[in-house]
Design a protein around this motif. Structure first.
Motif, short mmCIF file in Angstrom:
data_model
loop_
_atom_site.label_atom_id
_atom_site.label_comp_id
_atom_site.label_asym_id
_atom_site.label_seq_id
_atom_site.Cartn_x
_atom_site.Cartn_y
_atom_site.Cartn_z
N ILE A 11 -13.42 -2.07 -10.77
CA ILE A 11 -13.48 -2.99 -9.63
C ILE A 11 -14.56 -2.49 -8.67
O ILE A 11 -14.49 -1.36 -8.19
N ASN A 12 -15.55 -3.34 -8.40
CA ASN A 12 -16.60 -2.93 -7.47
C ASN A 12 -16.75 -3.86 -6.27
O ASN A 12 -17.59 -3.62 -5.39
N GLU A 13 -15.96 -4.94 -6.26
CA GLU A 13 -15.90 -5.81 -5.09
C GLU A 13 -14.45 -6.23 -4.88
O GLU A 13 -13.73 -6.47 -5.86
N PHE A 14 -14.04 -6.35 -3.64
CA PHE A 14 -12.65 -6.70 -3.36
C PHE A 14 -12.54 -7.27 -1.94
O PHE A 14 -13.40 -7.03 -1.10
N ASP A 15 -11.48 -8.01 -1.71
CA ASP A 15 -11.18 -8.54 -0.38
C ASP A 15 -10.03 -7.76 0.23
O ASP A 15 -9.10 -7.34 -0.48
N ALA A 16 -10.09 -7.57 1.54
CA ALA A 16 -9.06 -6.78 2.23
C ALA A 16 -8.96 -7.21 3.69
O ALA A 16 -9.79 -7.97 4.20
N ILE A 17 -7.92 -6.70 4.34
CA ILE A 17 -7.71 -6.94 5.76
C ILE A 17 -7.77 -5.61 6.49
O ILE A 17 -7.21 -4.60 6.03
N VAL A 18 -8.45 -5.58 7.63
CA VAL A 18 -8.53 -4.36 8.44
C VAL A 18 -7.17 -4.11 9.09
O VAL A 18 -6.64 -4.96 9.81
N GLU A 19 -6.59 -2.94 8.82
CA GLU A 19 -5.33 -2.57 9.44
C GLU A 19 -5.54 -1.90 10.78
O GLU A 19 -4.75 -2.07 11.72
N SER A 20 -6.61 -1.10 10.88
CA SER A 20 -6.92 -0.43 12.13
C SER A 20 -8.33 0.12 12.10
O SER A 20 -8.92 0.26 11.02
#
Length: 235
Positions: A11-20
């Motif tokens: 996996i070299n690209e991914f989506d995420a949410i900033v937690e802090s």
């Protein structure tokens, strides 16, 4: 945090949410494919993209159970949606070096009984430390040839998360039993079929056929019964 690289190293690209965001430069995500420096393997680099702007990830490390992505001064905030993009050329190079290191370490151990005491990967070479009274150039060339033979055979590699009690039945992992605290219920095991089986949190290729041939180019004595060898990929 979901560590995506543990199950799929490609996996070299991914989506995420900033937690802090800590000190305006360390970004913690709810999931990541960036590898944090550990076990002799350097951290990944790349970018976090948000709202059309890219933030270079210059280092990644674990601290207090979190993975910190250092991006310098950023405008990211808790709750932002980001896309992570890993510097794939660097990651894939380190993956191949890491698997090659496992092969070489297993061959040295099987041939001599020497314990592997450390390793360090880099983009142009890798070193392996092991306990052995002496070695000579012929020995080193023999190890090199055996590693390259394993590479040519395109041996498959597998990754599995094992229950700790099952993992501790594997001879190569039993000696590491004290390194896993009681709260660790599962252990990640890397198996190179017929060659090596050990606990490892790093990134690896799925076949030895992806690895270039190696050459052992340097050997050092690092004290009593402590030897160090360096290898690199042939061009």
């Amino acid at each position: 945090m979901e560590e995506l690289y543990l199950e799929d190293c490609y996996i070299n690209e991914f989506d995420a949410i900033v937690e802090s965001v800590i000190d305006e430069r360390y970004v913690v995500l709810d999931r990541t494919a960036f590898y944090p420096e550990a076990g002799g393997q350097p951290y990944d680099t790349g970018f976090l993209y948000c709202a059309g702007k890219g933030y270079p990830v210059v280092s990644v490390r674990k601290a207090d159970g979190r993975i910190l992505h250092e991006v310098g001064t950023s405008e990211l905030n808790e709750g932002d949606a980001v896309r992570g993009v890993i510097n794939w050329d660097r990651r894939y190079l380190l993956m191949r070096y890491h698997t090659a290191c496992h092969i070489l370490s297993a061959i040295i151990h099987n041939e001599t009984g020497a314990k592997i005491s450390g390793n360090q990967l880099s983009e142009d070479k890798t070193r392996v430390d092991f306990s052995l009274e002496e070695f000579d150039r012929e020995q080193l060339k023999a190890y090199e040839a055996k590693v390259n033979d394993v590479i040519d055979k395109k041996v498959p590699l597998s990754i599995e998360m094992m229950d700790r009690e099952e993992a501790f039945k594997i001879p190569s992992i039993v000696k590491l039993k004290d390194a896993f605290p009681p709260e660790v219920l599962y252990i990640r095991v890397i198996t190179i079929a017929g060659i090596d089986r050990q606990a490892c949190g790093g990134t690896h290729v799925v076949s030895t056929g992806e690895i270039p041939h190696i050459e052992v180019f340097k050997a050092e004595n690092k004290g009593k019964n402590n030897r160090r060898i360096y290898f690199r990929f042939r061009e």
